[in-house]
Design a protein around this motif. Structure first.
Motif, mmCIF file in Angstrom:
data_model
loop_
_atom_site.group_PDB
_atom_site.id
_atom_site.type_symbol
_atom_site.label_atom_id
_atom_site.label_comp_id
_atom_site.label_asym_id
_atom_site.label_seq_id
_atom_site.Cartn_x
_atom_site.Cartn_y
_atom_site.Cartn_z
ATOM 1 N N LEU A 82 16.395 -5.614 -0.219
ATOM 2 C CA LEU A 82 17.662 -4.894 -0.347
ATOM 3 C C LEU A 82 18.535 -5.515 -1.438
ATOM 4 O O LEU A 82 19.288 -4.808 -2.117
ATOM 5 N N GLY A 83 18.448 -6.821 -1.620
ATOM 6 C CA GLY A 83 19.160 -7.458 -2.724
ATOM 7 C C GLY A 83 18.621 -7.011 -4.068
ATOM 8 O O GLY A 83 19.386 -6.696 -4.989
ATOM 9 N N THR A 84 17.298 -6.968 -4.197
ATOM 10 C CA THR A 84 16.665 -6.507 -5.428
ATOM 11 C C THR A 84 17.060 -5.073 -5.735
ATOM 12 O O THR A 84 17.406 -4.729 -6.873
ATOM 13 N N ILE A 85 17.008 -4.216 -4.715
ATOM 14 C CA ILE A 85 17.346 -2.802 -4.899
ATOM 15 C C ILE A 85 18.808 -2.639 -5.294
ATOM 16 O O ILE A 85 19.135 -1.865 -6.204
ATOM 17 N N TYR A 86 19.686 -3.360 -4.621
ATOM 18 C CA TYR A 86 21.115 -3.237 -4.921
ATOM 19 C C TYR A 86 21.391 -3.571 -6.387
ATOM 20 O O TYR A 86 22.094 -2.826 -7.087
ATOM 21 N N ASN B 123 0.851 -1.192 0.000
ATOM 22 C CA ASN B 123 0.000 0.000 0.000
ATOM 23 C C ASN B 123 0.890 1.247 0.000
ATOM 24 O O ASN B 123 2.109 1.163 0.108
ATOM 25 N N GLU B 124 0.255 2.405 -0.118
ATOM 26 C CA GLU B 124 1.023 3.640 -0.281
ATOM 27 C C GLU B 124 1.855 3.961 0.948
ATOM 28 O O GLU B 124 2.960 4.498 0.827
ATOM 29 N N ARG B 125 1.359 3.646 2.147
ATOM 30 C CA ARG B 125 2.141 3.922 3.350
ATOM 31 C C ARG B 125 3.377 3.025 3.396
ATOM 32 O O ARG B 125 4.464 3.482 3.733
ATOM 33 N N GLU B 126 3.218 1.754 3.055
ATOM 34 C CA GLU B 126 4.368 0.843 3.032
ATOM 35 C C GLU B 126 5.428 1.321 2.047
ATOM 36 O O GLU B 126 6.629 1.187 2.300
ATOM 37 N N LYS B 127 4.994 1.900 0.940
ATOM 38 C CA LYS B 127 5.932 2.341 -0.086
ATOM 39 C C LYS B 127 6.745 3.565 0.338
ATOM 40 O O LYS B 127 7.667 3.968 -0.371
ATOM 41 N N GLN B 128 6.415 4.150 1.498
ATOM 42 C CA GLN B 128 7.191 5.288 1.997
ATOM 43 C C GLN B 128 8.424 4.843 2.782
ATOM 44 O O GLN B 128 9.240 5.665 3.201
ATOM 45 N N ALA B 129 8.583 3.550 2.995
ATOM 46 C CA ALA B 129 9.783 3.038 3.665
ATOM 47 C C ALA B 129 11.014 3.359 2.828
ATOM 48 O O ALA B 129 10.984 3.271 1.594
ATOM 49 N N THR B 130 12.104 3.723 3.499
ATOM 50 C CA THR B 130 13.351 4.065 2.812
ATOM 51 C C THR B 130 14.333 2.891 2.846
ATOM 52 O O THR B 130 14.162 1.929 3.603
ATOM 53 N N ILE B 131 15.387 3.015 2.055
ATOM 54 C CA ILE B 131 16.447 2.005 2.091
ATOM 55 C C ILE B 131 17.009 1.898 3.504
ATOM 56 O O ILE B 131 17.262 0.793 3.998
ATOM 57 N N GLU B 132 17.202 3.025 4.178
ATOM 58 C CA GLU B 132 17.720 2.984 5.547
ATOM 59 C C GLU B 132 16.781 2.237 6.476
ATOM 60 O O GLU B 132 17.222 1.493 7.353
ATOM 61 N N ASN B 133 15.470 2.402 6.301
ATOM 62 C CA ASN B 133 14.510 1.635 7.101
ATOM 63 C C ASN B 133 14.705 0.134 6.895
ATOM 64 O O ASN B 133 14.627 -0.650 7.844
ATOM 65 N N LEU B 134 14.976 -0.279 5.647
ATOM 66 C CA LEU B 134 15.198 -1.693 5.369
ATOM 67 C C LEU B 134 16.493 -2.187 6.000
ATOM 68 O O LEU B 134 16.553 -3.286 6.549
ATOM 69 N N LEU B 135 17.537 -1.379 5.929
ATOM 70 C CA LEU B 135 18.833 -1.769 6.491
ATOM 71 C C LEU B 135 18.742 -2.002 7.999
ATOM 72 O O LEU B 135 19.469 -2.833 8.550
ATOM 73 N N THR B 136 17.861 -1.274 8.670
ATOM 74 C CA THR B 136 17.694 -1.407 10.114
ATOM 75 C C THR B 136 16.516 -2.305 10.479
ATOM 76 O O THR B 136 16.155 -2.397 11.650
ATOM 77 N N SER B 137 15.929 -2.959 9.481
ATOM 78 C CA SER B 137 14.795 -3.869 9.679
ATOM 79 C C SER B 137 13.622 -3.165 10.349
ATOM 80 O O SER B 137 12.961 -3.706 11.236
ATOM 81 N N GLN B 138 13.335 -1.965 9.866
ATOM 82 C CA GLN B 138 12.232 -1.162 10.403
ATOM 83 C C GLN B 138 11.342 -0.616 9.290
ATOM 84 O O GLN B 138 10.812 0.484 9.392
ATOM 85 N N SER B 139 11.150 -1.405 8.225
ATOM 86 C CA SER B 139 10.408 -0.897 7.069
ATOM 87 C C SER B 139 8.930 -0.708 7.348
ATOM 88 O O SER B 139 8.272 0.106 6.701
ATOM 89 N N GLY B 140 8.377 -1.487 8.283
ATOM 90 C CA GLY B 140 6.933 -1.476 8.478
ATOM 91 C C GLY B 140 6.182 -2.253 7.414
ATOM 92 O O GLY B 140 4.954 -2.221 7.361
ATOM 93 N N VAL B 141 6.923 -2.983 6.549
ATOM 94 C CA VAL B 141 6.298 -3.823 5.521
ATOM 95 C C VAL B 141 6.340 -5.267 6.026
ATOM 96 O O VAL B 141 7.376 -5.917 5.986
ATOM 97 N N PHE B 142 5.204 -5.741 6.499
ATOM 98 C CA PHE B 142 5.168 -7.069 7.121
ATOM 99 C C PHE B 142 4.565 -8.084 6.158
ATOM 100 O O PHE B 142 3.535 -8.706 6.403
ATOM 101 N N HIS B 143 5.271 -8.225 5.039
ATOM 102 C CA HIS B 143 4.887 -9.099 3.929
ATOM 103 C C HIS B 143 5.618 -10.427 4.093
ATOM 104 O O HIS B 143 6.715 -10.492 4.644
#
Length: 360
Positions: free
Chosen positions: A178-182, A123-143
């Motif tokens: 993060l692998g996909t993004i890299y 959803n749109e809120r999940e898409k606001q997660a940043t790369i830094e959020n992913l690196l710290t395991s705080q994306s808020g995307v619980f997929h």
């Protein structure tokens, strides 16, 4: 008689299974330098034997200690490439540090800006997660994600329950994405980049691209896991690289600033009695090991690269997860056991003046 014979053979198999990995260290050709003896390096052979006895009581299959840049001890088959499990995440973190310094990756970019989605969609809120959020395991995307353990699935929060950047959940979705993004941002392959940018430069002896693979679990997520099979002695080189603040010889391979940031606490980890989280590194913030600056790359079943800067130590611990007791039960060493082994090793350091050490 047949039944008795069966149980004798079964008992023999169990004994062999439990002890096959605790034989003397496998001596193979290596470019590692060794200390002439523990005492010459300022360590007690007697106390290290206490640690070895404890190691032999565990499901460990290999261990190494690097002190002052040389091998202090090597137990088990340290040249055998086995599944690194989640240690892979710290490998990828190092690549992000290289690319960020070169300006190829911006940690503030959002999933929306990066065109990241999944099935079912974000959803749109999940898409606001940043790369830094992913690196710290705080994306808020619980997929759902590939390579998830039962504990990860059990603890996964409800989707939409937390804003990006506000809640730590050890989340393979973040790590796999993060692998996909890299790969997309660098227009390269993370395995090939790891080989060229790190493995070759620090002289990894067993690593090859044949020991890497992408694993798809499309019923869970479109983003594959990136899996490494690595030996203990090559993990030790990676740990030494971080102990040396990203420098190898005269070359700064990983930016010093990234080593400092990625191995500093960035997210609080509720319920962990030792660690908080950095950029895909575990950082000790509680207990006596935190006072020694411990930070760790940790993987399932007991894989670890534990770095203790205050003692100039890299400790590598391995459990070959392909080996099972009776062919059924997964071998494992838990965090408390692994860190107790590390503490026993640290207890073997002789705290003597340099003049006395030189006379040993």
């Amino acid at each position: 008689m047949i039944i008795v014979t069966f149980f004798i053979l079964l008992f023999t198999f169990i004994v062999v299974s439990l002890n096959v990995n605790h034989s003397a260290s496998h001596e193979v050709n290596t470019t590692w330098e060794w200390h002439e003896s523990p005492e010459e390096a300022g360590w007690s052979s007697e106390q290290l034997q206490v640690a070895r006895d404890y190691y032999d009581s565990l499901n460990s299959t290999a261990a190494m200690v690097i002190y002052d840049g040389k091998v202090l001890l090597s137990w088990g088959n340290v040249s055998h490439n086995t599944n690194a499990h989640s240690v892979r995440k710290s490998f990828l973190s190092s690549l992000y540090g290289i690319e960020e310094e070169q300006g190829n990756i911006n940690l503030n970019k959002t999933l929306a800006e990066l065109n990241i989605d999944d099935e079912p969609p974000l959803n749109e809120r999940e898409k606001q997660a940043t790369i830094e959020n992913l690196l710290t395991s705080q994306s808020g995307v619980f997929h759902q994600a590939g390579e998830e353990s039962w504990t990860m699935r059990r603890n996964r929060p409800t989707r939409g329950s937390h804003e990006p950047g506000t809640h730590f959940y050890y989340n393979n979705w973040d790590f796999n994405v993060l692998g996909t993004i890299y790969n997309a941002e660098t227009e390269a392959d993370l395995f090939e980049k790891f080989n060229v940018e790190i493995a070759e430069k620090i002289g990894m002896e067993d690593f090859t691209l044949y020991q890497t693979e992408y694993s798809d679990e499309l019923r869970r997520s479109i983003h594959p896991s990136y899996l490494f099979r690595v030996s203990a002695r090559d993990m030790a080189r990676f740990g030494l690289l971080f102990l040396q603040n990203g420098k190898w010889g005269n070359e700064q391979i990983i930016p010093n600033s990234w080593v400092e940031r990625s191995t500093s606490p960035q997210a609080e980890v509720p319920g962990n009695s030792v660690y908080d989280y950095g950029y895909m590194w575990w950082v000790a913030t509680k207990g006596p090991l935190s006072e020694l600056g411990l930070f760790s790359a940790i993987g399932r079943y007991g894989q670890s690269i534990d770095i203790v800067p205050e003692k100039d130590i890299v400790f590598v611990h391995r459990v070959d997860s392909n080996r099972r007791t009776l062919g059924l039960f997964q071998r494992s060493v838990n965090q408390n056991q692994r860190l107790h082994l590390l503490q026993l090793i640290l207890d073997a350091k002789l705290d003597l003046p340099e003049a006395e050490l030189n006379s040993l």
